[in-house]
Design a protein around this motif. Sequence first.
Motif, short mmCIF file in Angstrom:
data_model
loop_
_atom_site.label_atom_id
_atom_site.label_comp_id
_atom_site.label_asym_id
_atom_site.label_seq_id
_atom_site.Cartn_x
_atom_site.Cartn_y
_atom_site.Cartn_z
N ALA A 191 0.83 -1.19 0.00
CA ALA A 191 0.00 0.00 0.00
C ALA A 191 0.86 1.24 0.00
O ALA A 191 1.93 1.29 0.62
N THR A 247 -1.95 6.33 2.58
CA THR A 247 -3.41 6.38 2.66
C THR A 247 -3.83 7.47 3.62
O THR A 247 -3.24 7.63 4.70
N GLN A 248 -4.88 8.21 3.23
CA GLN A 248 -5.39 9.30 4.04
C GLN A 248 -6.88 9.10 4.27
O GLN A 248 -7.59 8.60 3.41
N SER A 249 -7.33 9.53 5.45
CA SER A 249 -8.76 9.47 5.74
C SER A 249 -9.18 10.67 6.58
O SER A 249 -8.37 11.19 7.37
N THR A 297 -11.69 11.03 2.97
CA THR A 297 -11.40 11.62 1.66
C THR A 297 -12.03 13.00 1.53
O THR A 297 -11.47 13.89 0.89
N CYS A 305 -3.28 9.90 8.47
CA CYS A 305 -2.38 9.49 7.38
C CYS A 305 -1.60 8.25 7.80
O CYS A 305 -1.03 8.20 8.90
N SER A 306 -1.58 7.27 6.92
CA SER A 306 -0.71 6.09 7.11
C SER A 306 0.36 6.13 6.04
O SER A 306 0.04 6.17 4.84
N LYS A 330 3.60 5.14 3.52
CA LYS A 330 4.01 3.99 2.72
C LYS A 330 4.87 3.08 3.58
O LYS A 330 5.66 3.55 4.41
N GLY A 383 -0.24 10.88 -0.56
CA GLY A 383 -1.58 10.32 -0.58
C GLY A 383 -2.48 11.16 -1.48
O GLY A 383 -2.06 12.19 -2.02
N ASP A 384 -3.73 10.72 -1.62
CA ASP A 384 -4.67 11.43 -2.48
C ASP A 384 -5.35 12.60 -1.78
O ASP A 384 -6.12 13.32 -2.39
#
Lengths: 113, 114
Positions: free
Chosen positions: A2, A5-7, A9, A23-24, A26, A105-106
């Motif tokens: 992975a 990753t962000q949450s 969105t 944020c997690s 890489k 992340g996005d």
Amino acid sequence: DAGVTQSPTHLIKTRGQQVTLRCSPKSGHDTVSWYQQALGQGPQFIFQYYEEEERQRGNFPDRFSGHQFPNYSSELNVNALWLGDSALYLCASSLTVRNQPQHFGDGTRLSIL
Amino acid sequence: AQSVAQPEDQVNVAEGNPLTVKCTYSVSGNPYLFWYVQYPNRGLQFLLKYITGDNLVKGSYGFEAEFNKSQTSFHLKKPSALVSDSALYFCAVRDYRRDDKIIFGKGTRLHILP
């Protein structure tokens, strides 16, 4: 494997409220940086965390604070939200070696009403 | 203070033609330079970097960039543009001898016309 990753969105808040973004990084990365990207602008550096401590900080007020956990994940907290905080918040992770690129992340799209 | 300038808000290129996206920088020492690309509703993707050595750097998706120390420039280039190259491109500089912060330019929107 992975990536970053962000949450969440997307998030909608009202003025004066507080928000926490997550944020997690890489896998294998130990450094996390946070950026604010206003519409039509480049990312603006907020701060960077390494070994659970804030290592660098950009020109953002104390309303912006953060945290890094032992597993290298990170949170960005913003208090007393105002309309100008509406933006895309990007998290980037990297190795602490300075010539390595950051992986982004996005982002979390934060809208303040 | 360190800074990055991307003088063009938008660049239009016909498909198949060569493209150049300009970037100039200002730092007190020796910079690390990066190019990133951003597609709609996505984060930034790393394209290439200059650290030291050969002034012509090759990166992802056929992109390359030329470091010119005398002109303090780091222009992004591609010999033959694709429609799928249409996106927002950011130049970034890291002055590791100073405060080690990463500064991004404001971005250049690249339109590849079919």
